[in-house]
Design a protein around this motif. Sequence first.
Motif, PDB file in Angstrom:
ATOM      1  N   GLN A  72       0.831  -1.206   0.000  1.00 49.18           N
ATOM      2  CA  GLN A  72       0.000   0.000   0.000  1.00 49.18           C
ATOM      3  C   GLN A  72       0.861   1.249   0.000  1.00 49.18           C
ATOM      4  OE1 GLN A  72      -3.486   0.733   2.460  1.00 49.18           O
ATOM      5  NE2 GLN A  72      -3.654  -1.452   2.869  1.00 49.18           N
ATOM      6  N   ARG A  73       1.903   1.269   0.834  1.00 50.24           N
ATOM      7  CA  ARG A  73       2.782   2.433   0.907  1.00 50.24           C
ATOM      8  C   ARG A  73       3.496   2.674  -0.416  1.00 50.24           C
ATOM      9  NH1 ARG A  73       3.834   7.294   2.453  1.00 50.24           N
ATOM     10  NH2 ARG A  73       2.927   6.732   4.452  1.00 50.24           N
ATOM     11  N   VAL A  74       3.963   1.594  -1.043  1.00 49.35           N
ATOM     12  CA  VAL A  74       4.675   1.720  -2.331  1.00 49.35           C
ATOM     13  C   VAL A  74       3.740   2.281  -3.400  1.00 49.35           C
ATOM     14  CG1 VAL A  74       5.844   0.441  -4.159  1.00 49.35           C
ATOM     15  CG2 VAL A  74       6.296  -0.131  -1.754  1.00 49.35           C
ATOM     16  N   LEU A  75       2.542   1.706  -3.507  1.00 49.00           N
ATOM     17  CA  LEU A  75       1.598   2.161  -4.532  1.00 49.00           C
ATOM     18  C   LEU A  75       1.098   3.575  -4.236  1.00 49.00           C
ATOM     19  CD1 LEU A  75      -0.547  -1.072  -5.047  1.00 49.00           C
ATOM     20  CD2 LEU A  75       1.214  -0.165  -6.555  1.00 49.00           C
ATOM     21  N   TYR A  76       0.902   3.882  -2.965  1.00 49.24           N
ATOM     22  CA  TYR A  76       0.401   5.201  -2.584  1.00 49.24           C
ATOM     23  C   TYR A  76       1.341   6.308  -3.051  1.00 49.24           C
ATOM     24  CZ  TYR A  76      -0.439   9.167   0.545  1.00 49.24           C
ATOM     25  OH  TYR A  76      -0.650  10.414   1.057  1.00 49.24           O
ATOM     26  N   GLU A  77       2.622   6.147  -2.766  1.00 53.22           N
ATOM     27  CA  GLU A  77       3.577   7.174  -3.178  1.00 53.22           C
ATOM     28  C   GLU A  77       3.724   7.224  -4.693  1.00 53.22           C
ATOM     29  OE1 GLU A  77       7.278   7.279  -1.171  1.00 53.22           O
ATOM     30  OE2 GLU A  77       6.390   7.377   0.836  1.00 53.22           O
ATOM     31  N   ASP A  78       3.577   6.068  -5.331  1.00 52.71           N
ATOM     32  CA  ASP A  78       3.674   6.018  -6.786  1.00 52.71           C
ATOM     33  C   ASP A  78       2.505   6.776  -7.427  1.00 52.71           C
ATOM     34  OD1 ASP A  78       4.800   5.291  -9.205  1.00 52.71           O
ATOM     35  OD2 ASP A  78       3.612   3.461  -9.362  1.00 52.71           O
ATOM     36  N   PHE A  79       1.276   6.495  -6.962  1.00 54.41           N
ATOM     37  CA  PHE A  79       0.109   7.187  -7.508  1.00 54.41           C
ATOM     38  C   PHE A  79       0.138   8.680  -7.182  1.00 54.41           C
ATOM     39  CE2 PHE A  79      -2.121   2.919  -7.365  1.00 54.41           C
ATOM     40  CZ  PHE A  79      -2.140   2.780  -8.739  1.00 54.41           C
TER      41      PHE A  79
ATOM     42  N   HIS B 190      11.694  -7.510  -4.429  1.00 51.49           N
ATOM     43  CA  HIS B 190      11.283  -6.250  -5.046  1.00 51.49           C
ATOM     44  C   HIS B 190      10.440  -5.421  -4.097  1.00 51.49           C
ATOM     45  CE1 HIS B 190      10.199  -3.443  -8.205  1.00 51.49           C
ATOM     46  NE2 HIS B 190       8.913  -3.626  -7.916  1.00 51.49           N
ATOM     47  N   LEU B 191       9.553  -6.092  -3.323  1.00 55.25           N
ATOM     48  CA  LEU B 191       8.719  -5.388  -2.363  1.00 55.25           C
ATOM     49  C   LEU B 191       9.574  -4.751  -1.268  1.00 55.25           C
ATOM     50  CD1 LEU B 191       5.917  -4.652  -1.266  1.00 55.25           C
ATOM     51  CD2 LEU B 191       5.857  -6.873  -0.120  1.00 55.25           C
ATOM     52  N   VAL B 192      10.558  -5.493  -0.770  1.00 56.58           N
ATOM     53  CA  VAL B 192      11.431  -4.960   0.282  1.00 56.58           C
ATOM     54  C   VAL B 192      12.216  -3.756  -0.241  1.00 56.58           C
ATOM     55  CG1 VAL B 192      13.388  -5.478   1.771  1.00 56.58           C
ATOM     56  CG2 VAL B 192      11.589  -7.179   1.455  1.00 56.58           C
ATOM     57  N   ASN B 193      12.798  -3.882  -1.425  1.00 53.37           N
ATOM     58  CA  ASN B 193      13.595  -2.788  -1.987  1.00 53.37           C
ATOM     59  C   ASN B 193      12.721  -1.566  -2.281  1.00 53.37           C
ATOM     60  OD1 ASN B 193      15.859  -4.435  -1.887  1.00 53.37           O
ATOM     61  ND2 ASN B 193      15.571  -5.192  -3.979  1.00 53.37           N
ATOM     62  N   SER B 194      11.507  -1.796  -2.780  1.00 52.77           N
ATOM     63  CA  SER B 194      10.614  -0.677  -3.103  1.00 52.77           C
ATOM     64  C   SER B 194      10.148   0.028  -1.837  1.00 52.77           C
ATOM     65  CB  SER B 194       9.396  -1.172  -3.884  1.00 52.77           C
ATOM     66  OG  SER B 194       9.784  -1.785  -5.087  1.00 52.77           O
ATOM     67  N   LEU B 195       9.901  -0.753  -0.773  1.00 47.09           N
ATOM     68  CA  LEU B 195       9.431  -0.146   0.475  1.00 47.09           C
ATOM     69  C   LEU B 195      10.473   0.810   1.034  1.00 47.09           C
ATOM     70  CD1 LEU B 195       7.435   0.066   2.841  1.00 47.09           C
ATOM     71  CD2 LEU B 195       8.558  -1.932   3.856  1.00 47.09           C
ATOM     72  N   PHE B 196      11.719   0.370   1.055  1.00 46.52           N
ATOM     73  CA  PHE B 196      12.754   1.228   1.640  1.00 46.52           C
ATOM     74  C   PHE B 196      13.249   2.288   0.661  1.00 46.52           C
ATOM     75  CE2 PHE B 196      12.814  -2.470   4.397  1.00 46.52           C
ATOM     76  CZ  PHE B 196      12.755  -1.862   5.630  1.00 46.52           C
TER      77      PHE B 196
END
Length: 617
Positions: A461-468, A583-589
């Motif tokens: 959610q955090r990754v997609l939120y900042e992306d959108f 990928h999820l871990v790298n994208s989160l940080f």
Amino acid sequence: MSDIIQLLPDHVANQIAAGEVVQRPASVVKELMENAIDANATTIKLIIKDAGKTLVQVIDNGSGMSVTDARLSFERHATSKIRSAEDLFQLHTKGFRGEALASIAAIAHVELKTKQEQDEVGTQIVIEGSEVVSQDVIVTPKGTSIAVKNLFFNIPARRNFLKSNQVETRHIIDEFHRVALAHPNIQFLMYHNGSEVFNLPESNYRQRIVNIFGAKTNEKLVPVNEETEVVKISGFVGKPEYAKKTRGEQYFFVNDRFIKSAYLNHAITSAFDGLLKDSTHASYFLNLKVNPKTIDINIHPTKTEIKFDDEHTLYAILRASVKHSLGQFNIAPVLDFERDSNLDTPYSYKDVNNPNTPKIEVDRSFNPFQEKQFAGKQTTAFKRQTPANWDSLYVGLESKSTQEQQDFSSIQFESEDQTASIFKDDSQVETKQTTFQLQNKYVISTIKSGILVIDQHRAHQRVLYEDFLQHITVKESMSQQLLFPVQLHFSTQEIEIIRQVKQDLEHTGFQFSNISKDNIEISGVPISVPESEVSVILEQLINDIQNEVPDSNFSSTDLLAKSMAKSLAVKTGQSLTVMEQEHLVNSLFGCKEPNMSPTNKTTFITLSVDELEKKFI
């Protein structure tokens, strides 16, 4: 010691009563519209401004009031509906407490105009904060018009607790829907800030539902009709394939009064058992007619909860009725797995005579091997001619094959030199797995100080939120065109919400080719959004905007990004590959705020080596 208990002044008591009766502008709408229905009105017009904060006006063509009744209607406990306590168990009307107008007049500016049919002139009363400012004789049409202005003008704390105009408007529309659905024989009109929102003509129940929720609703409805000694049930339920993620279109009416009942709702849910997808809710619009003596309405301030004498019987009848309707209209699956309904004989052909069997003539004396005479020549069928020199075809083959074997025995093949490489191939390199998935919910990764435990749903959610959020802000995003545009059907109110956020949706990658009164056509979607998820995303977005419209501190952009991220994030229970986990871990940080999800919940925790060692002490 002196006496300390005293009677409250009327205006103070009315303000206290208003705390229960009037919670928001929608409460005023409910009370005034129900009074208009009790006055036997055939046309009711609702006018609101600024979501009811500035004006709520209800105009009806009902019976009207006399001069004395008009003045007395604003007194506490003044009602025309009941005379004794026994009447509480024989209620056939809406309002009966006699506190509505008194409570409303205590916290607003109220202007009443009313006239009975036999009178030549009407009465106008103006009240501000329980004080009668004026009472005049005026010329007015038959019926009653009540305008409530500046709600909570003398209670600023209550006014500050009101939500944004969009939220308050949604509550008003909800109350309007509830009253309009319960009385399809009455014409209802609604105007907001000068524009017409609803114009519902007098109709039957099915047409009233279609007029409110859009023309596409007609094909979604399955009729339910059942009459017993306990209850008479009529109305409609929605087909399972049209079930929604939200509980919006769920209406129970008992004796034409809207109620909420988790117990009866469970009866509907159990009737749909096995037909609904996970996390979806069926729609229903059901009217229940029961004996007024068997129910108690006066148990809740807003009268939306009712106590039944025999809830268990009502539960069983309601569940069986809905289940019967689903089976009767071939919605529920049948038990005959071998039967194919496509092979059933249509009713129009059941009495038609069977077709005549065609006659086939066969020459039983025919013999294909018999010699026949054709034009003076004698021939034998299927007789093959063998060539006389057939053995000459195989001359020399034996000697040739022996010679070829001798030639191939002398051939030498050149072999390549085998050289060892100092580098291993990619296939030989052993990849070291650094992440693991626990219970298909958490992603565990190792760090220098210990272990990292990540909630996959919140992290994504955090990754997609900042992306959108970045796409909407920068107004540049990639969109993939659809070969066939997606058509979605919504109610008038939901279409208006889509129009408000249309520009922000286009910045995320959505492309709208057409938006009509009850239909949306989408020709392009963001790259990360599968076509099958488009309807789910928009339904979730509409629900979030209706229930969580941001205050002045937040923007609609932020809400849009949150809603889309919530819809598209990987769910709990979804299995991830090693590559997806990394990928999820790298994208989160790589996010600006990796610690918290968009809804301010923790995305990950760390367990240090010291904490782990303490567990083993």
